[in-house]
Write a protein that holds these residues in place. Structure first.
Motif, short mmCIF file in Angstrom:
data_model
loop_
_atom_site.label_atom_id
_atom_site.label_comp_id
_atom_site.label_asym_id
_atom_site.label_seq_id
_atom_site.Cartn_x
_atom_site.Cartn_y
_atom_site.Cartn_z
N LYS A 170 0.31 -1.99 -6.99
CA LYS A 170 0.60 -2.55 -5.66
C LYS A 170 -0.56 -2.35 -4.68
O LYS A 170 -0.42 -2.60 -3.48
N SER A 171 -1.72 -1.89 -5.19
CA SER A 171 -2.88 -1.69 -4.33
C SER A 171 -3.29 -3.00 -3.68
O SER A 171 -3.12 -4.08 -4.27
N PRO A 172 -3.85 -2.96 -2.48
CA PRO A 172 -4.27 -4.20 -1.79
C PRO A 172 -5.22 -5.02 -2.66
O PRO A 172 -6.16 -4.50 -3.24
N GLY A 173 -4.93 -6.32 -2.73
CA GLY A 173 -5.80 -7.23 -3.46
C GLY A 173 -5.59 -7.28 -4.96
O GLY A 173 -6.23 -8.07 -5.66
N VAL A 174 -4.71 -6.43 -5.48
CA VAL A 174 -4.47 -6.37 -6.93
C VAL A 174 -3.30 -7.27 -7.30
O VAL A 174 -2.25 -7.23 -6.66
N THR A 175 -3.50 -8.09 -8.33
CA THR A 175 -2.42 -8.92 -8.87
C THR A 175 -2.17 -8.52 -10.32
O THR A 175 -2.92 -7.71 -10.89
#
Length: 215
Positions: A170-175
């Motif tokens: 769920k880190s920013p920018g991670v898909t």
């Protein structure tokens, strides 16, 4: 590498009269106690806190012993255990570089090379060369053992993030595709383990534990 701190044995020196080689070995053994203080991003499955590097390294060593049968190539289990026990020691001085932190990755190699020079240099010269060679082998992934060691290094946090219902996914920018891309190295060592890993990532995406792929 950040600020250079005194050795732990500088604060409480070992007694005089010890054999010089043993003194160097014990100095190193005491210094790597710092590994227990280096926090990673991965959450523990059994407690509400992040794991540290020493816990991570132990977990990888156990995984090598238990999962070696899934390697696509025959591996020397004992040698592979050495690789996973050594590979994160440099983070004592270089710090942990989170898998999904692209900015920190730019300086990772330089920080870790400098840390390896300092840390492994505490050992007697023959052991310094041996341990450095293990670290270099892991980084290069030039042997079946190193490729399997790297696979364990990527599989272990995948399992912890699954148990955390997302965790660092769920880190920013991670898909979900980012996760697949960064974990695909598992498949360089084990088709079966990468198939299992992809199943967890796919199911995590389906459950909303990671951001959907952009495509």
């Amino acid at each position: 590498m950040g600020a250079v701190h005194p050795l732990l044995t500088d604060t409480t020196p070992l007694p005089e009269g010890l054999d010089a080689r043993l003194r160097d070995q014990l100095t190193f053994v005491i210094e790597v106690d710092r590994l227990k203080t280096i926090l990673r991003q991965s959450p523990l499955a059994a407690a509400d806190r992040r794991e540290n590097d020493a816990e991570h390294s132990w977990h990888l060593a156990l995984m090598v012993v238990l999962l070696a049968e899934h390697s696509d190539e025959p591996i020397d289990v004992g040698h592979t255990v050495k690789l996973v026990l050594v590979h994160d020691l440099v983070e004592i001085y270089a710090g942990d570089t989170p898998l999904y932190d692209a900015e920190a990755a730019h300086t990772q190699q330089a920080r870790e090379e400098a840390a390896a020079d300092r840390l492994f240099g505490l050992l007697p010269p023959d052991q310094a060369r041996e341990v450095r060679a293990l670290w270099d082998e892991f980084e290069a992934r030039s042997t079946p053992e190193a490729r399997f060691a790297k696979a364990m290094d990527r599989l272990q946090p995948l399992l912890l993030n699954w148990m955390a219902r997302g965790g660092t996914w769920k880190s920013p920018g991670v898909t979900a595709d980012t996760v697949r891309s960064r974990k695909a190295v598992i498949g360089d060592a084990s088709t079966a383990l990468w198939e299992a890993g992809r199943t967890l990532i796919d199911e995590g995406e389906r459950r909303g534990w990671s951001r959907p792929s952009l495509s």
